[in-house]
Design a protein around this motif. Structure first.
Motif, short mmCIF file in Angstrom:
data_model
loop_
_atom_site.label_atom_id
_atom_site.label_comp_id
_atom_site.label_asym_id
_atom_site.label_seq_id
_atom_site.Cartn_x
_atom_site.Cartn_y
_atom_site.Cartn_z
N PHE A 3 -2.79 3.34 -2.57
CA PHE A 3 -1.58 4.23 -2.81
C PHE A 3 -0.32 3.50 -2.35
N LYS A 4 -0.57 2.37 -1.84
CA LYS A 4 0.72 1.45 -1.52
C LYS A 4 1.44 1.31 -2.80
N THR A 5 0.71 1.05 -3.91
CA THR A 5 1.55 0.77 -5.23
C THR A 5 2.27 1.86 -5.58
N ILE A 6 1.74 3.22 -5.47
CA ILE A 6 2.06 4.51 -5.75
C ILE A 6 3.52 4.38 -5.03
N ILE A 7 3.33 4.46 -3.71
CA ILE A 7 4.58 4.47 -2.99
C ILE A 7 5.53 3.61 -3.28
N ASP A 8 5.23 2.47 -3.65
CA ASP A 8 6.10 1.43 -3.92
C ASP A 8 6.80 1.67 -5.25
N LEU A 9 6.14 2.20 -6.22
CA LEU A 9 6.61 2.88 -7.37
C LEU A 9 7.37 3.68 -7.34
N LEU A 10 7.35 4.87 -6.34
CA LEU A 10 7.94 5.79 -6.24
C LEU A 10 9.56 5.42 -5.42
N SER A 11 9.40 4.70 -4.56
CA SER A 11 10.44 4.47 -3.59
C SER A 11 11.45 3.46 -4.39
N LYS A 12 11.14 2.85 -5.42
CA LYS A 12 12.02 2.09 -6.33
C LYS A 12 12.58 3.02 -7.23
N SER A 13 12.20 4.12 -7.44
CA SER A 13 12.69 5.02 -8.46
C SER A 13 13.72 5.87 -7.68
N ASN A 14 14.62 6.39 -8.63
CA ASN A 14 15.61 7.49 -8.13
C ASN A 14 14.97 8.79 -7.99
N ILE A 15 13.91 9.18 -7.20
CA ILE A 15 13.51 10.35 -7.25
C ILE A 15 13.82 11.24 -5.96
N ASN A 16 14.10 12.23 -5.94
CA ASN A 16 14.21 13.38 -4.71
C ASN A 16 12.84 13.00 -3.75
N GLN A 17 13.10 12.58 -2.83
CA GLN A 17 11.77 12.19 -2.16
C GLN A 17 11.25 13.52 -1.50
N GLU A 18 12.07 14.29 -0.95
CA GLU A 18 11.58 15.71 -0.49
C GLU A 18 10.82 16.56 -1.62
N ALA A 19 11.40 16.56 -2.60
CA ALA A 19 10.69 17.39 -3.96
C ALA A 19 9.50 16.75 -4.27
N MET A 20 9.24 15.32 -4.07
CA MET A 20 8.08 14.83 -4.48
C MET A 20 7.16 14.95 -3.46
N TYR A 21 7.47 15.05 -2.00
CA TYR A 21 6.56 15.29 -1.16
C TYR A 21 6.17 16.60 -1.25
N GLU A 22 6.91 17.88 -1.68
CA GLU A 22 6.44 19.20 -1.73
C GLU A 22 5.47 19.00 -3.14
N LEU A 23 5.84 18.50 -4.03
CA LEU A 23 4.87 18.28 -5.37
C LEU A 23 3.50 17.90 -4.70
N VAL A 24 3.61 16.75 -3.94
CA VAL A 24 2.29 16.30 -3.45
C VAL A 24 1.50 17.08 -2.67
N GLY A 25 2.18 18.12 -1.87
CA GLY A 25 1.45 19.06 -1.07
C GLY A 25 0.90 20.32 -1.94
N GLU A 26 1.69 20.48 -2.98
CA GLU A 26 1.17 21.49 -3.75
C GLU A 26 0.00 20.88 -4.69
N ALA A 27 -0.10 19.68 -5.13
CA ALA A 27 -1.07 19.06 -5.80
C ALA A 27 -2.30 19.00 -4.86
N SER A 28 -2.06 18.88 -3.48
CA SER A 28 -3.16 18.97 -2.54
C SER A 28 -3.96 20.26 -2.47
N THR A 29 -3.38 21.30 -2.91
CA THR A 29 -4.05 22.44 -2.87
C THR A 29 -4.73 23.02 -4.02
N LEU A 30 -4.64 22.30 -4.94
CA LEU A 30 -5.19 22.49 -6.40
C LEU A 30 -6.30 21.83 -6.60
N ASP A 31 -7.09 22.35 -7.51
CA ASP A 31 -8.22 21.64 -8.15
C ASP A 31 -7.62 20.66 -9.25
N LEU A 32 -7.53 19.46 -9.07
CA LEU A 32 -7.02 18.71 -9.98
C LEU A 32 -8.29 18.23 -10.99
#
Length: 79
Positions: A3-32
Motif C-alpha cells: 500500500f506504500k506505492t498506492i499512498i505515494d501515488l495518492l499523495s503526489k496527486s492533487n486529490i482531496n485527501q478527506e474525500a479519499m479517506y471517506e471513499l476508502v471507508g465506504e469501500a471497506s464496507t462493500l463486497d468488492l
C-alpha cells in the motif's frame, strides 16, 4: 503490491485527501467481489480526482482487479 506505492501515488496527486479517506471507508464496507460495487468505487474515485474514465478503461480496471488485484498493471492503467 504494498500500500506504500498506492499512498505515494495518492499523495503526489492533487486529490482531496478527506474525500479519499471517506471513499476508502465506504469501500471497506462493500463486497468488492461484486462488479457493481467495484464500478461504484471506481466512478467515485474518478469524481474525486476530477477525471473522466472511458467505459473501456473502466472495464480494463475491473478485469485487472478481478484477475490480479491491486498490481503495478492496475497502477499503469490509472496513470
Amino acid at each position: 503490491m504494498d500500500f506504500k506505492t498506492i499512498i505515494d501515488l495518492l499523495s503526489k496527486s492533487n486529490i482531496n485527501q478527506e474525500a479519499m479517506y471517506e471513499l476508502v471507508g465506504e469501500a471497506s464496507t462493500l463486497d468488492l467481489r461484486e462488479e457493481d460495487n467495484l464500478r461504484k468505487i471506481i466512478r467515485k474515485g474518478a469524481m474525486i480526482a476530477n477525471k473522466t474514465i472511458p467505459m473501456e478503461q473502466e472495464d480494463r480496471i475491473i478485469e485487472i482487479l478481478k484477475e490480479k488485484g491491486i498490481t503495478t498493471d492496475l497502477l499503469n492503467v490509472l496513470k
